[in-house]
Structures are given as C-alpha cells and as structure tokens.
Enzyme design. Structure first.
Site, PDB file in Angstrom:
ATOM      1  CD1 TRP B 102      -2.112  -2.341   1.423  1.00 30.73           C
ATOM      2  CD2 TRP B 102      -3.069  -1.041  -0.121  1.00 30.73           C
ATOM      3  NE1 TRP B 102      -3.146  -3.056   0.853  1.00 30.73           N
ATOM      4  CE2 TRP B 102      -3.744  -2.285  -0.093  1.00 30.73           C
ATOM      5  CE3 TRP B 102      -3.486  -0.063  -1.025  1.00 30.73           C
ATOM      6  CZ2 TRP B 102      -4.831  -2.565  -0.939  1.00 30.73           C
ATOM      7  CZ3 TRP B 102      -4.558  -0.343  -1.871  1.00 30.73           C
ATOM      8  CH2 TRP B 102      -5.227  -1.581  -1.818  1.00 30.73           C
ATOM      9  CG  ASP B 177      -3.296   3.950   4.196  1.00 28.14           C
ATOM     10  OD1 ASP B 177      -4.347   3.795   4.851  1.00 28.14           O
ATOM     11  OD2 ASP B 177      -3.051   3.345   3.125  1.00 28.14           O
ATOM     12  CE  LYS B 201      -8.390  -2.255   3.547  1.00 25.15           C
ATOM     13  NZ  LYS B 201      -8.413  -3.601   2.975  1.00 25.15           N
TER      14      LYS B 201
END
Lengths: 366, 366
Positions: B102, B177, B201
């Site tokens: 990511w 993030d 999530k």
C-alpha cells in the site's frame, strides 16, 4: 412502522419491496453467511452482484455493446471535474448548455480544472429567463469542432427536462448529466457519448455514480490524472481498481431488478407521465393558488417545483403536509416555494394523496 | 440464518449487533417514516446522524479541536492522489516510507499526479527484504524540508504494523494511511498532521473514507484542484459540498457507538492484542507447519498472513476451513498462502475457532 410519502429530491425514496429484500439479506446474503457489506469485492459473490447489476442496467437502457458501464464514486459533482480532465485537452474547446443550477455548476467546475488551458464555452443559456425552459434551437450556437457538448437533461432544482429526442443536432460527442431522470423513461443511449448519473435520485443510495461511456472516449486522459478518475483505467478494471462502494452497487442492482419486474422503462414512462399529469393538473387548475413557472413542453416529470401565490402560507403548507404524511416538500433554497420529486419509486398513490392534500389545502385557504 | 467466521481483509465483517440495528431501522429510522438511504442529506435527521458520527469518532480517538474530520469518497487510493495534489506544491519534495504494497502504491500515485513538478522521495524501503518488517531508525533518511512524511502504519497485505509510539522523529507533518488498523487501538492523533482510512476494514461499509486533518494543512491546494478533492472546501462544507455517502456514514456511526459500548479503544486494544496472540502462538507453535514471515515486533494485530510449509495443502486448508465455517482466508495473490484479518468486529471466539481448526488440520496432515 408507518412509511411516509417522501418527496425528497435526493437521496430519495426507494421501492419498499427493494428495502424489504435488503433487510432480509442484510446479515446473510443468499446463504453466504455474511451480508453484502462484509464481502470481499473480489469474491465470487460480489462479482456476481456487480455483473448482474451491469447486465440488468444494459438491458433496461438498451446500452450498445460499444459502451462501457462504470460504477464510480464522488457523485455528479466529481464528474463535473472528471469529464473535462478526461475529455478536454489543452488548446481545445468544449460547449456547455446552461439550463439550470446543475449545468451552471458543471461549467464552473470545468473552468476551474482546465484553468485557461482549454476553452469552456457556454453555447446557450436560459439563465436570463430564470431557467424556466429548455433552449430553443435558435438559441444554441454550437462549435462544430468542440471536444464535446455538455448538457443536463433534467434540472432537479428548476424542474426542466428534455428527452433524448430533443437533443441538439450535432456531430460532436454529447455528454449528459441524467442524474435525476435516468431510468424514468427509455433513452436512446447511442445519441450520447457519455451519460452520467449520481445514484441517489432514481437509482439507489448515494455514494455510487453511474457512467456509461462510449469506448472511443476512453484513453484520452492525461498521464497525470488521479488513477481513480481515469475512465479508461476504471473500464479496464471493471470499476474495481480499488474497493468500489459495494453495498450501494448491490442496492442499485436490486432497483434494476425491480424496474424489470415493473415492465421496464416503457412501462415506467407511462406511470411517470401519469403521475406528472396528475400533479401539474392540480397546479394548473388551482386558479393561480399554486404556480409552476416552467414552459409546459419542458416540464420535468421527476421534479415539480411550485410556489404558493401567497407565500405567507408556505409554513402552514409544509406543516400540514407533514402531518398528513407528505414530507420533504420544501423547495430548494435557491428558488423557494415547494418541490415534489416524484421519482420511479414514488407510487401513483403517493401523488394522488399529495394532490388531494393540495386541493383540500387550497379550498380551505383560498 | 447461520453466520460464518469471516476473515476477509475488506470489505470485512461488521458487528452483528450493528447489522441488527441497521436491519431494524432500514425502512423507518427513529420514526422518520423512511430509511437513512432515503433521507435528504440536508435534513435535520441526517444532520444529526453525521454530527453524532463525528462526535463519537472524536471521542474514541481523542481528536484535538484543531483537527477536522472529513467523510469523503474514493477510498485510500483516491487519497494517494489527493494528498500530494493538496499538500505537495511544485518545486517541493515529500518523503515516503515504503513498507508494503500500500505504501508503494501511494508513492506511485503521488509520482503520477505531480508528474515531475515536485519530488516524491523514498526515504526508506523494506522492499529488498520482502516487506517483512518495519524500517529501523538507521534506515530512514528524512528530509527536514519535506512538505510531509507519508507512511502506512498497517500494511494489510504484508501484515506489518507500527504504533504511533514508533513514528519516526521528525518536525515535518506526518501523513499516514491507517486504513486497516484505525480504531483498533488508541492513537495519539496529535503526532499526525493527516490520518486517512478507507472505511471498509475497521469502520464500516466501503464507499466512505475518513480523513482527519490538522487545520493548518487546509487551504494549500492549487486553484485547479477538482472541488471534491480540496480538503479546505470539504471542511468548510462539513463534508457536504455535494451528497455524501449517507448510508455508509450512518453505518460507520453505529460502529463508533458499538466501540464505545465495548469500552472504547483501550479495551479494543486488549481484545485485539489477545486475539493476535492466540493466532501467532498457533503459527509459531506449529513446528514450521505454518509460518508468518514478519519480524515479531512488527507483526500486525489486524492482518495475519501465513503460509503452509507444504503449499500443496493450501487448497485442502481453504476447503476444510470453509466447511468449518471459516471463510475468506486466502492470502493476497501477491504473497500467496493464507491471511486471517481479525479486525475489531471479529470476536475472540472466531479466532479461537480458527486456531482450533488450524491445530486440528496440522495434526491430521503433518
């Protein structure tokens, strides 16, 4: 539980039948042991959901094979930027028709993002006449070399609508905002190069935006565009470059199935035309007590703004309507008065009850 | 109905208690006569929903008053573009730490959108060692003049996590993030200038992205930025420049309330640490039958990737697990093997059942 008649302009009423299905499946979709909100977007369950949604939408709208269907995020407002970034290269010009608040916003956002590198040109506007009609042919000055022509075919705030049969005659790609009347009537998709629509009016929950784009428009974005905004990348990835708004797509898909069960868009058009006739007849037959300012031929079947001649009665009207179970009738602040949005999911009975209330209110207050 | 134990990395399991509440309110929210999906985002009902969601999130995370909470669209992937467009002016440089898929994607997207006008600088990377640990202090080469330092504090695919206590010491704004571990443990928000997280999530349904941004970072975007991407404009408009993803915000808000009922983030941390201990103990005690490659101090409590020493057993493992009601355990294609995501909404009992299954499977197959 008692459901009201909900005339909200958006997010708007959904078919109770669809909501009942969502409710039944909320914790366990088709025996998966979890709900749609909890599923991987890459799994076979959600893949079947998004594929069915696309197939049903293609069937309902008769989308030709050379168009791609995208389920995006950001609403029509994001499209106002995304369209020129994808389709209006530096040094080129695009034509915009301005026929209400939304098409005016589209111009402003396009001008913002191109920032003088390209020309965002107003090819016709009804602003001077208060956005109470569509443009006549003689008022539209089209550039035959424009990258595209942009218009909004149903102005939600001003209640001005045109059908695809009334699109300006042009050889340039037509890009159209159908947010507030998509799926309310048949559309000849082939007349458009790109159709977009925020879902929260006539499709499903807010948070998903439909884009139907002809394949030859893909791949024109500059290399610097945010990847999520590049139509070509989203098309290549089946709208799943990243996690899509899965639940909103699922509910939209159930609405597509519901529309098919109603008989499709030809049937919906009959129902919607009838609902609109009932309401406009009430307004026009009120001897000036209620007024809709839009030219008759251009009146929206979806969004019916109206004012009371005696605006001092507005608060009473809204309060009594609410007490009668008729809600979200307040007009947009920019135009005042009232607005009844009578999308696909508003049953004819809801419009009949509104009309009965309006007739009764007039008789009591006139 | 029978619910499975759902180890999906996202969209992921939601608390059954929250889903039951959503179900109860689906057609009629608190007597409004319509569901949340059908309400105007400008009405008092939805206003109360989004305000409560923000207040509860502020309470849970202890967000200081000089930070704004935004509910946006487009996921973390859109943030990968939105962050440099807002915060990295031409001629400046930003530092990025690369510790998994990511954060690597974040670099690539930043490079794409700045297109050479600014410098996107990798200030440290563990790619050469397979993304199996966080960076040690000596491996990080920070630019004291960077516009910001970007990192991902929990890498969902590689299962590498750090706490805010382990952030690099720097005076530049830290942008992070937290998509896959936000709300799983207390966080000192004041250490960050901007926190972002896709909801799907540990928060709620896909389609809403949380951004928590310090006020001094607002107003730095160029005038050409798409309006929906400008943090300052979204902050000014309370995330309602245009229609927000109302239903996703509502469900997220119910999750915040559920977290408060569990005792808040200090309590969740205890539960999550215990769940992770159970699973890592099973892996580490398997005499090499199962393996997690991540350095112990850097192991994620949320996403636990593991491989079977005999990969020919992978298909059996997944099939038998599924038959036992343990689903979505397949690892990301880029790393293979298995992955158990054990977010807040995964009860300890689910992890116990997974561990029991893994122990039993090993005994039968070893």
């Amino acid at each position: 539980m008692s459901r009201v008649w909900n005339f909200s302009a958006g997010p708007a009423v959904l078919p109770a039948e669809v909501l009942e299905q969502v409710k039944d499946e909320l914790l366990d979709w088709h025996g998966a042991g979890c709900g749609v909100m909890e599923m991987s977007h890459r799994g076979k369950e959600f893949t079947s959901i998004i594929e069915a949604a696309e197939a049903d939408l293609r069937e309902l709208l008769g989308i030709p094979a050379n168009y791609r269907v995208l389920f995006l995020q950001g609403g029509a407002t994001q499209q106002f930027a995304q369209i020129p970034i994808n389709l209006l290269p530096a040094g080129k010009s695009a034509d915009y028709l301005v026929t209400g608040s939304w098409s005016k916003k589209a111009v402003k956002e396009a001008q913002r993002v191109v920032a003088g590198t390209a020309n965002v040109r107003v090819a016709g506007s009804t602003e001077a006449s208060g956005f109470t009609r569509f443009l006549d042919a003689g008022e539209i000055d089209l550039d035959p070399n424009a990258a595209y022509l942009h218009l909004c075919t149903n102005e939600t705030i001003h209640g001005v609508e045109i059908d695809c049969a009334r699109l300006p005659a042009t050889a340039v790609p037509i890009v159209a905002d159908l947010s507030s009347h998509i799926l309310s009537r048949p559309v000849d998709v082939s007349k458009y190069a790109l159709i977009y629509a925020g879902a929260q009016k006539n499709v499903g929950p807010s948070g998903v935006t439909l884009v139907i784009v002809r394949e030859d428009l893909l791949g024109r974005a500059p290399a610097t565009i945010p990847t999520v905004m590049d139509y070509a990348v989203m098309a290549e990835n089946g709208s799943m470059l990243n996690t899509p708004p899965t639940f909103a797509i699922y509910v939209s898909g159930l609405v597509f199935q519901w529309l098919k069960r109603q008989g499709g868009l030809a049937e919906m058009e009959k129902i919607n035309a009838h609902k609109a006739e009932l309401l406009y007849a009430c307004i026009d037959g009120s001897e000036g007590f209620y007024r809709n300012p839009v030219r008759v031929a251009d009146r929206s079947r979806m969004n019916v703004p109206f004012t009371l001649a005696r605006s001092e009665l507005d608060a009473d009207f809204l309060a009594e309507a609410k007490a009668a179970g008729l809600v979200s009738l307040k007009g947009h602040k920019s135009v005042g008065g009232m607005r009844a949005s009578i999308y696909n999911a508003m049953p004819t009975d809801g419009v009949r009850e509104l009309v009965a209330f309006m007739d009764d209110f007039r008789k009591r207050k006139a």
